[in-house]
Design a protein around this motif. Structure first.
Motif, PDB file in Angstrom:
ATOM      1  N   GLN A 293       0.821  -1.283  -0.196  1.00 10.43           N
ATOM      2  CA  GLN A 293      -0.205  -0.023   0.020  1.00 10.43           C
ATOM      3  C   GLN A 293       0.816   1.192   0.005  1.00 10.43           C
ATOM      4  OE1 GLN A 293      -2.465  -0.675   3.639  1.00 10.43           O
ATOM      5  NE2 GLN A 293      -4.052  -1.590   2.275  1.00 10.43           N
ATOM      6  N   ARG A 294       1.898   1.213   0.818  1.00 11.28           N
ATOM      7  CA  ARG A 294       2.837   2.361   0.768  1.00 11.28           C
ATOM      8  C   ARG A 294       3.475   2.466  -0.547  1.00 11.28           C
ATOM      9  NH1 ARG A 294       7.357   0.638   3.664  1.00 11.28           N
ATOM     10  NH2 ARG A 294       8.384   0.330   1.541  1.00 11.28           N
ATOM     11  N   ASP A 295       3.799   1.425  -1.198  1.00  9.25           N
ATOM     12  CA  ASP A 295       4.604   1.625  -2.646  1.00  9.25           C
ATOM     13  C   ASP A 295       3.474   2.209  -3.608  1.00  9.25           C
ATOM     14  OD1 ASP A 295       6.978   0.891  -1.451  1.00  9.25           O
ATOM     15  OD2 ASP A 295       6.726  -1.260  -2.408  1.00  9.25           O
ATOM     16  N   LYS A 296       2.137   1.810  -3.423  1.00  8.64           N
ATOM     17  CA  LYS A 296       1.325   2.148  -4.174  1.00  8.64           C
ATOM     18  C   LYS A 296       0.833   3.828  -4.313  1.00  8.64           C
ATOM     19  CE  LYS A 296      -3.315   1.163  -5.744  1.00  8.64           C
ATOM     20  NZ  LYS A 296      -4.631   0.485  -5.469  1.00  8.64           N
ATOM     21  N   ALA A 297       0.822   4.128  -2.774  1.00  6.56           N
ATOM     22  CA  ALA A 297       0.527   5.470  -2.689  1.00  6.56           C
ATOM     23  C   ALA A 297       1.811   6.458  -3.067  1.00  6.56           C
ATOM     24  CB  ALA A 297       0.328   5.634  -1.044  1.00  6.56           C
TER      25      ALA A 297
ATOM     26  N   ALA B  60       3.683   5.843  -5.694  1.00  3.94           N
ATOM     27  CA  ALA B  60       3.541   5.882  -7.001  1.00  3.94           C
ATOM     28  C   ALA B  60       2.528   6.767  -7.574  1.00  3.94           C
ATOM     29  CB  ALA B  60       3.355   4.653  -7.491  1.00  3.94           C
ATOM     30  N   GLU B  61       1.290   6.804  -6.915  1.00  2.39           N
ATOM     31  CA  GLU B  61       0.239   7.627  -7.198  1.00  2.39           C
ATOM     32  C   GLU B  61       0.580   9.257  -6.685  1.00  2.39           C
ATOM     33  OE1 GLU B  61      -3.102   6.289  -4.937  1.00  2.39           O
ATOM     34  OE2 GLU B  61      -3.472   4.681  -6.476  1.00  2.39           O
ATOM     35  N   ARG B  62       1.439   9.264  -5.917  1.00  6.15           N
ATOM     36  CA  ARG B  62       1.868  10.840  -5.514  1.00  6.15           C
ATOM     37  C   ARG B  62       2.982  11.165  -6.394  1.00  6.15           C
ATOM     38  NH1 ARG B  62       4.223   9.769  -0.934  1.00  6.15           N
ATOM     39  NH2 ARG B  62       2.122   9.436   0.266  1.00  6.15           N
ATOM     40  N   ALA B  63       3.542  10.461  -6.962  1.00  7.05           N
ATOM     41  CA  ALA B  63       4.543  10.799  -8.160  1.00  7.05           C
ATOM     42  C   ALA B  63       3.699  11.068  -9.320  1.00  7.05           C
ATOM     43  CB  ALA B  63       5.682   9.610  -8.289  1.00  7.05           C
ATOM     44  N   THR B  64       3.024  10.377  -9.713  1.00  8.91           N
ATOM     45  CA  THR B  64       2.092  10.430 -10.938  1.00  8.91           C
ATOM     46  C   THR B  64       1.288  11.786 -10.742  1.00  8.91           C
ATOM     47  OG1 THR B  64       1.788   8.093 -11.257  1.00  8.91           O
ATOM     48  CG2 THR B  64       0.300   9.490 -12.464  1.00  8.91           C
ATOM     49  N   ARG B  65       0.623  11.980  -9.663  1.00  9.94           N
ATOM     50  CA  ARG B  65      -0.160  13.478  -9.716  1.00  9.94           C
ATOM     51  C   ARG B  65       1.111  14.527  -9.838  1.00  9.94           C
ATOM     52  NH1 ARG B  65      -2.782  10.850  -5.084  1.00  9.94           N
ATOM     53  NH2 ARG B  65      -1.253  11.898  -3.828  1.00  9.94           N
ATOM     54  N   SER B  66       2.153  14.484  -9.299  1.00 15.34           N
ATOM     55  CA  SER B  66       3.144  15.536  -9.285  1.00 15.34           C
ATOM     56  C   SER B  66       3.454  15.594 -10.567  1.00 15.34           C
ATOM     57  CB  SER B  66       4.455  14.995  -8.231  1.00 15.34           C
ATOM     58  OG  SER B  66       5.287  16.062  -8.512  1.00 15.34           O
ATOM     59  N   ILE B  67       3.828  14.790 -11.288  1.00 15.82           N
ATOM     60  CA  ILE B  67       4.304  14.673 -12.628  1.00 15.82           C
ATOM     61  C   ILE B  67       3.159  15.447 -13.624  1.00 15.82           C
ATOM     62  CG2 ILE B  67       4.853  13.416 -14.776  1.00 15.82           C
ATOM     63  CD1 ILE B  67       6.526  11.668 -12.902  1.00 15.82           C
TER      64      ILE B  67
END
Length: 58
Positions: free
Chosen positions: A38-42, A44-51
Motif C-alpha cells: 500500500q505504501r509503494d502504491k501511494a 507511485a500515485e503521489r509521483a504520478t499526480r506530481s508529474i
C-alpha cells in the motif's frame, strides 16, 4: 552388513530440500507485507499526480 539405501527416497529428499530452499529464497525476494504494498502504491500515485501537475498545457 551395511543397511541398503533406497536411491529413490534419497533423490526425492534432495528434490524436496531444493524446492524448500528455492521457496525461502523467493519469500525473501518477492514477499512483502500488505502495508508495504500500500505504501509503494501511494508513493507511485503521489509521483504520478506530481508529474501530471507540472505538465504544460498545449
Amino acid at each position: 552388513m551395511a543397511e541398503p539405501t533406497n536411491l529413490n527416497r534419497f533423490r526425492k529428499q534432495q528434490a524436496r530440500e531444493k524446492k524448500r530452499a528455492q521457496a525461502d529464497e523467493n519469500a525473501v525476494k518477492f514477499g512483502r507485507t500488505k502495508a508495504e504494498k500500500q505504501r509503494d502504491k501511494a508513493e507511485a500515485e503521489r509521483a504520478t499526480r506530481s508529474i501530471d501537475g507540472h505538465k504544460r498545457d498545449a
